[in-house]
Write a protein that holds these residues in place. Structure first.
Motif, PDB file in Angstrom:
ATOM      1  N   GLN A  30      -3.926 -47.539 -16.684  1.00 59.06           N
ATOM      2  CA  GLN A  30      -4.237 -46.354 -16.326  1.00 59.06           C
ATOM      3  C   GLN A  30      -3.007 -45.193 -16.321  1.00 59.06           C
ATOM      4  OE1 GLN A  30      -4.549 -48.045 -12.374  1.00 59.06           O
ATOM      5  NE2 GLN A  30      -7.144 -46.981 -12.145  1.00 59.06           N
ATOM      6  N   THR A  31      -2.803 -43.962 -16.734  1.00 58.89           N
ATOM      7  CA  THR A  31      -1.244 -42.921 -16.437  1.00 58.89           C
ATOM      8  C   THR A  31      -0.909 -42.285 -15.237  1.00 58.89           C
ATOM      9  OG1 THR A  31      -2.693 -43.212 -19.249  1.00 58.89           O
ATOM     10  CG2 THR A  31      -0.852 -41.378 -18.497  1.00 58.89           C
TER      11      THR A  31
ATOM     12  N   ARG B 233       9.422 -42.528 -14.574  1.00 57.57           N
ATOM     13  CA  ARG B 233       8.969 -44.524 -15.043  1.00 57.57           C
ATOM     14  C   ARG B 233      10.150 -45.533 -13.815  1.00 57.57           C
ATOM     15  NH1 ARG B 233       7.469 -41.301 -19.212  1.00 57.57           N
ATOM     16  NH2 ARG B 233       9.404 -41.381 -20.915  1.00 57.57           N
TER      17      ARG B 233
ATOM     18  N   TYR C 266      -0.044 -38.850 -13.996  1.00 57.23           N
ATOM     19  CA  TYR C 266       0.565 -37.349 -14.580  1.00 57.23           C
ATOM     20  C   TYR C 266       1.453 -36.790 -13.273  1.00 57.23           C
ATOM     21  CZ  TYR C 266      -2.030 -37.810 -18.822  1.00 57.23           C
ATOM     22  OH  TYR C 266      -3.115 -37.979 -20.034  1.00 57.23           O
TER      23      TYR C 266
ATOM     24  N   LYS D  46      -6.837 -43.549 -17.714  1.00 57.28           N
ATOM     25  CA  LYS D  46      -7.401 -43.866 -19.521  1.00 57.28           C
ATOM     26  C   LYS D  46      -6.281 -44.695 -19.739  1.00 57.28           C
ATOM     27  CE  LYS D  46      -8.175 -41.309 -23.615  1.00 57.28           C
ATOM     28  NZ  LYS D  46      -8.211 -39.714 -24.127  1.00 57.28           N
ATOM     29  N   PRO D  47      -5.905 -45.182 -20.352  1.00 52.11           N
ATOM     30  CA  PRO D  47      -4.746 -45.620 -21.115  1.00 52.11           C
ATOM     31  C   PRO D  47      -3.388 -44.415 -21.770  1.00 52.11           C
ATOM     32  CG  PRO D  47      -6.163 -47.605 -22.480  1.00 52.11           C
ATOM     33  CD  PRO D  47      -7.338 -46.536 -21.300  1.00 52.11           C
ATOM     34  N   ALA D  48      -2.159 -44.436 -21.902  1.00 51.40           N
ATOM     35  CA  ALA D  48      -1.945 -43.877 -22.702  1.00 51.40           C
ATOM     36  C   ALA D  48      -2.478 -44.445 -23.989  1.00 51.40           C
ATOM     37  CB  ALA D  48      -0.410 -43.551 -22.744  1.00 51.40           C
TER      38      ALA D  48
ATOM     39  N   GLY E 278       1.167 -49.766 -17.181  1.00 46.31           N
ATOM     40  CA  GLY E 278      -0.079 -48.332 -16.895  1.00 46.31           C
ATOM     41  C   GLY E 278       1.477 -47.334 -18.087  1.00 46.31           C
ATOM     42  N   TRP E 279       1.009 -46.700 -17.492  1.00 43.99           N
ATOM     43  CA  TRP E 279       2.747 -45.483 -18.060  1.00 43.99           C
ATOM     44  C   TRP E 279       2.425 -43.990 -17.393  1.00 43.99           C
ATOM     45  CZ3 TRP E 279       5.901 -45.747 -21.873  1.00 43.99           C
ATOM     46  CH2 TRP E 279       6.261 -44.164 -22.737  1.00 43.99           C
ATOM     47  N   LEU E 280       3.557 -43.347 -16.671  1.00 44.63           N
ATOM     48  CA  LEU E 280       3.724 -42.552 -16.345  1.00 44.63           C
ATOM     49  C   LEU E 280       4.673 -41.142 -17.235  1.00 44.63           C
ATOM     50  CD1 LEU E 280       5.819 -42.053 -12.956  1.00 44.63           C
ATOM     51  CD2 LEU E 280       6.382 -40.444 -15.231  1.00 44.63           C
ATOM     52  N   THR E 281       4.299 -40.249 -17.361  1.00 40.19           N
ATOM     53  CA  THR E 281       4.468 -38.652 -18.211  1.00 40.19           C
ATOM     54  C   THR E 281       4.683 -37.811 -16.684  1.00 40.19           C
ATOM     55  OG1 THR E 281       4.064 -37.341 -20.100  1.00 40.19           O
ATOM     56  CG2 THR E 281       2.111 -37.998 -18.784  1.00 40.19           C
TER      57      THR E 281
ATOM     58  N   GLU F  86      -5.186 -41.332 -14.094  1.00 36.62           N
ATOM     59  CA  GLU F  86      -6.447 -40.739 -14.954  1.00 36.62           C
ATOM     60  C   GLU F  86      -6.519 -42.390 -15.363  1.00 36.62           C
ATOM     61  OE1 GLU F  86      -6.138 -39.298 -19.305  1.00 36.62           O
ATOM     62  OE2 GLU F  86      -6.679 -37.760 -18.191  1.00 36.62           O
TER      63      GLU F  86
END
Length: 244
Positions: free
Chosen positions: A114-115, A103, A117, A52-54, A63-66, A50
């Motif tokens: 970015q994120t 992560r 998922y 969109k940043p967390a 970025g982030w990973l969830t 996505e």
């Protein structure tokens, strides 16, 4: 009190994981995907990127990973009700474990603002769903990154570590790798060991079930678990490389 019967394994010794098979690129709508079977446990993992940043990563250079985890209604012998709004404690705990594990495998500088998922859905449960989800998530990330490289969207491989997981437990006085449901029910202690294919430790989750165990027993479980992860990751790497 009568001691619980020790489950007998079918077709494998105590230190051999259940048969592993993995197929990637199984979902045409996802940025990356994988279907993993470990014995009778089956996991579908998909990746979504996505732009969109967390919220807590705004302004960061990374970025982030969830991760999210769910069990489908008939993944078990009894129907699991779908969770609508509130998630139970077990699911929340597993999601956090998956997020931390996956992560640690990624160089998230490639995904600034970015994120990522990682969705892991249990299709069939027969023990070890959280470790199988980590393996499936890694396979789906491999598929995702392979696509980015092949399409020219990235020039450098963003996976820093090949991360896997395995369960290991004491059933009676026996150390067993990759417990199925029947073994897990009677284990004196069990651990979920998350590690890299090079033997670096990431996380250990679990402990004694029916009473304290010795440090020697715990160390044996941990050492056995890390070694088993390395074996599983070697098998996975061979299967992922065979799929193009």
């Amino acid at each position: 009190m009568t001691a619980p019967k020790t489950p007998i394994r079918e077709g494998r010794d105590l230190l051999t994981p259940r048969p592993l098979s993995v197929k990637r690129a199984v979902n045409p709508h996802a940025s990356g995907s994988a279907h993993l079977k470990m014995g009778r446990t089956e996991i579908l993992a998909t990746i979504t990127l996505e732009d969109k940043p967390a919220p807590h990563m705004r302004g960061s250079k990374e970025g982030w990973l969830t991760a999210e985890y769910a069990m489908l209604p008939r993944s078990t012998a009894d129907r699991q009700a779908r969770e609508r709004n509130l998630q139970n404690g077990r699911r929340h705990e597993i999601q956090r474990l998956l997020g931390r594990a996956l992560r640690s495998s990624m160089d998230l500088k490639f995904f600034r603002n970015q994120t990522l998922y990682v969705d892991c859905d249990v299709l069939v449960a027969d023990g070890g769903t959280r470790v199988a989800s980590i393996l499936a998530g890694h396979a789906a990330l491999h598929d995702f990154c392979d696509h980015l490289i092949n399409t020219g969207k990235l020039s450098d491989w963003p996976i820093l570590h090949n991360v896997g997981a395995i369960s290991v437990g004491l059933v009676g006085d026996e150390v067993r790798v990759d417990l199925d449901y029947l073994e897990d029910k009677v284990a004196r202690a069990d651990l979920n060991v998350v590690a890299t294919d090079s033997g670096l430790l990431i996380e250990v989750q679990g402990g004694a079930e029916t009473g304290p165990i010795s440090m020697q027993e715990y160390s044996q479980l941990l050492t056995t678990g890390v070694s088993a992860v390395q074996g599983v990751m070697k098998d996975m790497a061979r299967q992922l490389a065979a799929v193009h």
